[in-house]
Write an enzyme that holds these catalytic residues in place. Structure first.
Site, PDB file in Angstrom:
ATOM      1  N   HIS A  19       0.847  -1.198   0.000  1.00 50.75           N
ATOM      2  CA  HIS A  19       0.000   0.000   0.000  1.00 50.75           C
ATOM      3  C   HIS A  19       0.885   1.251   0.000  1.00 50.75           C
ATOM      4  CE1 HIS A  19      -3.117  -2.673   2.228  1.00 50.75           C
ATOM      5  NE2 HIS A  19      -3.572  -2.478   1.024  1.00 50.75           N
ATOM      6  N   LYS A  43     -15.750  -8.588   4.730  1.00 47.77           N
ATOM      7  CA  LYS A  43     -14.583  -9.113   5.449  1.00 47.77           C
ATOM      8  C   LYS A  43     -14.662  -8.705   6.914  1.00 47.77           C
ATOM      9  CE  LYS A  43     -11.356  -8.303   1.548  1.00 47.77           C
ATOM     10  NZ  LYS A  43     -10.220  -7.443   1.142  1.00 47.77           N
ATOM     11  N   ARG A  93      -1.795  -6.226  -8.579  1.00 50.04           N
ATOM     12  CA  ARG A  93      -0.702  -7.172  -8.306  1.00 50.04           C
ATOM     13  C   ARG A  93      -0.622  -8.282  -9.331  1.00 50.04           C
ATOM     14  NH1 ARG A  93      -2.892  -7.950  -2.337  1.00 50.04           N
ATOM     15  NH2 ARG A  93      -4.730  -7.522  -3.591  1.00 50.04           N
ATOM     16  N   SER A 131      -2.881  -8.152   2.669  1.00 50.90           N
ATOM     17  CA  SER A 131      -3.184  -7.997   4.095  1.00 50.90           C
ATOM     18  C   SER A 131      -3.572  -9.345   4.701  1.00 50.90           C
ATOM     19  CB  SER A 131      -4.325  -6.998   4.281  1.00 50.90           C
ATOM     20  OG  SER A 131      -3.940  -5.743   3.798  1.00 50.90           O
TER      21      SER A 131
HETATM   22  P1  ADP Z   1      -9.801  -3.764  -0.713  1.00 54.92           P
HETATM   23  O1  ADP Z   1     -10.633  -4.522   0.266  1.00 54.92           O
HETATM   24  O2  ADP Z   1     -10.430  -2.509  -1.214  1.00 54.92           O
HETATM   25  O3  ADP Z   1      -9.241  -4.603  -1.826  1.00 54.92           O
HETATM   26  P2  ADP Z   1      -7.058  -3.632   0.279  1.00 54.92           P
HETATM   27  O4  ADP Z   1      -6.567  -2.897   1.484  1.00 54.92           O
HETATM   28  O5  ADP Z   1      -6.883  -5.095   0.245  1.00 54.92           O
HETATM   29  O6  ADP Z   1      -8.578  -3.215   0.166  1.00 54.92           O
HETATM   30  O7  ADP Z   1      -6.400  -3.021  -1.024  1.00 54.92           O
HETATM   31  C1  ADP Z   1      -6.524  -1.665  -1.355  1.00 54.92           C
HETATM   32  C2  ADP Z   1      -5.838  -1.412  -2.698  1.00 54.92           C
HETATM   33  O8  ADP Z   1      -4.446  -1.660  -2.570  1.00 54.92           O
HETATM   34  C3  ADP Z   1      -6.319  -2.339  -3.827  1.00 54.92           C
HETATM   35  O9  ADP Z   1      -6.299  -1.620  -5.041  1.00 54.92           O
HETATM   36  C4  ADP Z   1      -5.284  -3.414  -3.853  1.00 54.92           C
HETATM   37  O10 ADP Z   1      -5.192  -4.017  -5.128  1.00 54.92           O
HETATM   38  C5  ADP Z   1      -4.037  -2.605  -3.521  1.00 54.92           C
HETATM   39  N1  ADP Z   1      -2.990  -3.434  -2.933  1.00 54.92           N
HETATM   40  C6  ADP Z   1      -3.091  -4.286  -1.905  1.00 54.92           C
HETATM   41  N2  ADP Z   1      -1.900  -4.867  -1.639  1.00 54.92           N
HETATM   42  C7  ADP Z   1      -1.041  -4.369  -2.564  1.00 54.92           C
HETATM   43  C8  ADP Z   1       0.344  -4.595  -2.846  1.00 54.92           C
HETATM   44  N3  ADP Z   1       1.061  -5.470  -2.149  1.00 54.92           N
HETATM   45  N4  ADP Z   1       0.903  -3.903  -3.856  1.00 54.92           N
HETATM   46  C9  ADP Z   1       0.158  -3.032  -4.590  1.00 54.92           C
HETATM   47  N5  ADP Z   1      -1.136  -2.773  -4.388  1.00 54.92           N
HETATM   48  C10 ADP Z   1      -1.737  -3.432  -3.385  1.00 54.92           C
END
Ligand code: ADP
Length: 164
Positions: A19, A43, A93, A131
């Site tokens: 992130h 979730k 990703r 996450s």
């Molecule tokens: P959501 O439930 O909205 O998917 P996340 O916190 O899992 O929330 O992800 C938020 C954003 O960050 C999404 O666009 C996701 O693809 C991106 N993201 C999550 N992990 C990574 C990572 N390791 N590298 C790049 N982008 C990421």
């Protein structure tokens, strides 16, 4: 000229270096980046919105044009509009992310064509970081320091300290 504002929405449960990488890169592309802590109703989360906000703020304190906001409910495009944001940032990703994000972006485009979805490819170092995997490793007391900011590592360890 009007300020270019981008919204980066997500669940951030927890905030990872993946992130952070997307935010650092976005902060160079926009005048202001707003991290939107959204509650994903599908979730169950480990951290409360307030905890997520605190950790995201700590992890991005070196970025002067980034701020964090808690958003309990609402349509992302409407929230963006109310904030004066014209772009939505998402990280990609892999092909699974792409397929998922593509559909959301199409729907958002139909709802408001003035809000542009901007996709940044994950940094190769963090392309496998999610996450949920972080939580899984932390639960069994595995090493997560390479994948999350130090403040997150500390808090997640506390969460799982008395479990198991
Ligand atoms: P959501 O439930 O909205 O998917 P996340 O916190 O899992 O929330 O992800 C938020 C954003 O960050 C999404 O666009 C996701 O693809 C991106 N993201 C999550 N992990 C990574 C990572 N390791 N590298 C790049 N982008 C990421």
């Amino acid at each position: 000229m009007t300020k270019k504002i981008a919204l980066f929405p997500g669940s951030f449960d927890p905030f990872t270096k993946g992130h952070l990488n997307i935010i650092e890169r976005s902060s160079r592309m926009f005048d202001e980046v707003i991290i939107g802590i959204f509650t994903n109703t599908t979730k169950q989360s480990l951290f409360t919105p307030a905890e997520k906000k605190e950790l995201a703020e700590e992890a991005t304190q070196h970025l002067s044009n980034v701020r964090v906001l808690i958003q309990e409910a609402g349509l992302t495009v409407e929230i963006a509009k109310n904030l004066g944001a014209t772009s939505l940032i998402r990280g990609i990703r892999n092909a699974t992310d792409y397929e998922y994000e593509k559909n959301i972006a199409f729907m958002n485009q139909q709802m408001d064509e003035e809000i542009e979805s901007v996709f940044l490819l994950a940094d190769a170092r963090y392309a496998s970081v999610s996450s949920s995997i972080i939580k899984e490793i932390a639960k069994f007391h595995g090493e997560i320091g390479h994948f999350v900011p130090a403040c997150v590592e500390l808090r997640i360890k506390e969460k799982y300290a008395d479990k198991l």
